[in-house]
Scaffold this active site. Structure first.
Site, PDB file in Angstrom:
ATOM      1  N   HIS A 118       0.815  -1.217   0.000  1.00 12.22           N
ATOM      2  CA  HIS A 118       0.000   0.000   0.000  1.00 12.22           C
ATOM      3  C   HIS A 118       0.844   1.260   0.000  1.00 12.22           C
ATOM      4  O   HIS A 118       0.384   2.321   0.411  1.00 12.22           O
ATOM      5  CB  HIS A 118      -0.969  -0.020   1.193  1.00 12.22           C
ATOM      6  CG  HIS A 118      -1.992  -1.129   1.100  1.00 12.22           C
ATOM      7  ND1 HIS A 118      -2.688  -1.625   2.160  1.00 12.22           N
ATOM      8  CD2 HIS A 118      -2.418  -1.841   0.016  1.00 12.22           C
ATOM      9  CE1 HIS A 118      -3.510  -2.603   1.750  1.00 12.22           C
ATOM     10  NE2 HIS A 118      -3.352  -2.748   0.461  1.00 12.22           N
ATOM     11  N   SER A 185      -6.101  -8.939   9.240  1.00 13.27           N
ATOM     12  CA  SER A 185      -7.410  -9.603   9.232  1.00 13.27           C
ATOM     13  C   SER A 185      -7.517 -10.497   7.996  1.00 13.27           C
ATOM     14  O   SER A 185      -8.431 -11.300   7.890  1.00 13.27           O
ATOM     15  CB  SER A 185      -8.528  -8.564   9.259  1.00 13.27           C
ATOM     16  OG  SER A 185      -8.329  -7.595   8.264  1.00 13.27           O
TER      17      SER A 185
HETATM   18  N1  APR Z   1      -0.448  -8.537  17.206  1.00 17.15           N
HETATM   19  C1  APR Z   1      -0.915  -9.176  16.120  1.00 17.15           C
HETATM   20  N2  APR Z   1      -2.104  -8.917  15.558  1.00 17.15           N
HETATM   21  C2  APR Z   1      -2.853  -7.959  16.117  1.00 17.15           C
HETATM   22  C3  APR Z   1      -2.438  -7.221  17.238  1.00 17.15           C
HETATM   23  C4  APR Z   1      -1.171  -7.546  17.805  1.00 17.15           C
HETATM   24  N3  APR Z   1      -0.688  -6.920  18.875  1.00 17.15           N
HETATM   25  N4  APR Z   1      -3.402  -6.328  17.556  1.00 17.15           N
HETATM   26  C5  APR Z   1      -4.387  -6.490  16.647  1.00 17.15           C
HETATM   27  N5  APR Z   1      -4.065  -7.473  15.786  1.00 17.15           N
HETATM   28  C6  APR Z   1      -4.820  -7.973  14.633  1.00 17.15           C
HETATM   29  C7  APR Z   1      -6.323  -7.812  14.726  1.00 17.15           C
HETATM   30  O1  APR Z   1      -6.902  -8.895  15.440  1.00 17.15           O
HETATM   31  C8  APR Z   1      -6.723  -7.808  13.254  1.00 17.15           C
HETATM   32  O2  APR Z   1      -6.969  -9.120  12.789  1.00 17.15           O
HETATM   33  O3  APR Z   1      -4.435  -7.210  13.528  1.00 17.15           O
HETATM   34  C9  APR Z   1      -5.472  -7.276  12.561  1.00 17.15           C
HETATM   35  C10 APR Z   1      -5.632  -5.891  11.956  1.00 17.15           C
HETATM   36  O4  APR Z   1      -6.602  -5.960  10.956  1.00 17.15           O
HETATM   37  P1  APR Z   1      -6.981  -4.712  10.039  1.00 17.15           P
HETATM   38  O5  APR Z   1      -7.180  -3.498  10.902  1.00 17.15           O
HETATM   39  O6  APR Z   1      -8.050  -5.146   9.112  1.00 17.15           O
HETATM   40  O7  APR Z   1      -5.620  -4.434   9.277  1.00 17.15           O
HETATM   41  P2  APR Z   1      -5.056  -5.075   7.934  1.00 17.15           P
HETATM   42  O8  APR Z   1      -5.306  -6.525   7.863  1.00 17.15           O
HETATM   43  O9  APR Z   1      -3.667  -4.569   7.831  1.00 17.15           O
HETATM   44  O10 APR Z   1      -5.960  -4.340   6.862  1.00 17.15           O
HETATM   45  C11 APR Z   1      -5.605  -4.390   5.534  1.00 17.15           C
HETATM   46  O11 APR Z   1      -7.158  -2.636   4.949  1.00 17.15           O
HETATM   47  O12 APR Z   1      -7.870  -0.755   6.130  1.00 17.15           O
HETATM   48  C12 APR Z   1      -7.220  -1.219   4.974  1.00 17.15           C
HETATM   49  O13 APR Z   1      -5.447  -0.336   3.709  1.00 17.15           O
HETATM   50  C13 APR Z   1      -5.799  -0.709   5.022  1.00 17.15           C
HETATM   51  O14 APR Z   1      -3.703  -1.887   4.944  1.00 17.15           O
HETATM   52  C14 APR Z   1      -4.997  -1.930   5.443  1.00 17.15           C
HETATM   53  C15 APR Z   1      -5.810  -3.069   4.862  1.00 17.15           C
END
Ligand code: APR
Length: 240
Positions: A118, A185
């Site tokens: 990204h 996620s």
């Molecule tokens: N260690 C590991 N995982 C964690 C922690 C932690 N300390 N804290 C939270 N999480 C997990 C959550 O349970 C969740 O599953 O991190 C994940 C974050 O998910 P999202 O917020 O959906 O982030 P991501 O998967 O990076 O989203 C992908 O979507 O919002 C858009 O462009 C944005 O890059 C992002 C993309």
């Protein structure tokens, strides 16, 4: 609890591919896009702040939002999870790190050749011609080459992932013998498709996440825990 079989698979893998998401930076205090919209920016629609259309309508507003996020990220440091991943690369024959994060914390922790799906919060490019530029502190920075407006070098909603990042990441997912999905996620495609490719090509797949994701049932190992705790533990087991 990290299964011994996961450590064995890691120790034997010729090539490990890692996909990280916002969760890896959570313990550094980087707010997710959604969190960041609490407080000061709660009244703004993400589509006004992170789309080409929003930028065209009000570039000064979009720049204020990104400068605010830059300051936030500049004020935090990589956590034990980032550091462990940088160290892991030195312990394995080959590691490819793909991130959906734009915060640059993997690089600050010492990871090299990070594939940024990204883009990067701290890189600027021209909205019109795409050439790289340096926005410095001007309210509406301009491209030196064509005079167009500079924009933050992140991938906005509705925009394509850089093709070079896609090509390198999918090649790594198809080639790896072990795939680790950490702090994501794993819902947003095409990044989420990497794990499918890895699985189809016979890689051992694992996720590390305090809240098991929808992928948890279909990976070989789902480790429930924070990356800042689990990854250093995993390194310790691998080294012992
Ligand atoms: N260690 C590991 N995982 C964690 C922690 C932690 N300390 N804290 C939270 N999480 C997990 C959550 O349970 C969740 O599953 O991190 C994940 C974050 O998910 P999202 O917020 O959906 O982030 P991501 O998967 O990076 O989203 C992908 O979507 O919002 C858009 O462009 C944005 O890059 C992002 C993309």
């Amino acid at each position: 609890m990290i299964p011994a079989a996961l450590i064995e698979a890691l120790a034997e893998a010729r090539h490990v591919c890692v996909l990280t998401g916002a969760g890896v930076s959570a313990e550094s205090g980087v707010p997710t896009f959604r969190d960041a919209q609490d407080g000061l920016w709660a009244d703004y629609n993400p589509l006004e702040l992170a789309t080409r259309e929003g930028f065209s309508r009000d570039p000064a507003l979009v720049w204020r939002w990104y400068r605010w996020r830059r300051e936030l990220v500049a004020g935090v440091v990589p956590n034990a999870g980032h550091t462990a991943l940088a160290e892991l690369a030195g312990m394995l024959p080959r590691l490819t790190l793909v991130t959906q994060n734009v915060d640059g914390l993997h690089q600050r922790a010492g990871s090299a050749d990070v594939i940024e799906f990204h883009g990067n919060l701290f890189v600027d490019r021209c909205f019109d011609c795409g050439r790289p530029g340096d926005a410095a502190d001007e309210e509406l920075p301009r491209c030196e080459a064509c005079g167009g407006l500079l924009r933050p070098g992140v991938v906005w909603f509705g925009e394509a992932i850089p093709s070079d990042a896609i090509d390198r990441a999918f090649a790594a997912a198809a080639d790896c013998e072990m795939f680790l999905s950490i702090g994501t996620s794993a819902l947003v495609y095409p990044a989420a498709g990497l794990i499918d490719i890895a699985r189809e090509n016979g890689a051992v797949c694992a996720e590390i996440n305090p809240d098991p994701t929808e992928q948890a049932a279909s990976v070989h190992f789902a480790v429930a825990g924070e990356s800042g705790r689990v990854l250093p533990e995993l390194l310790g087991l691998l080294a012992s």
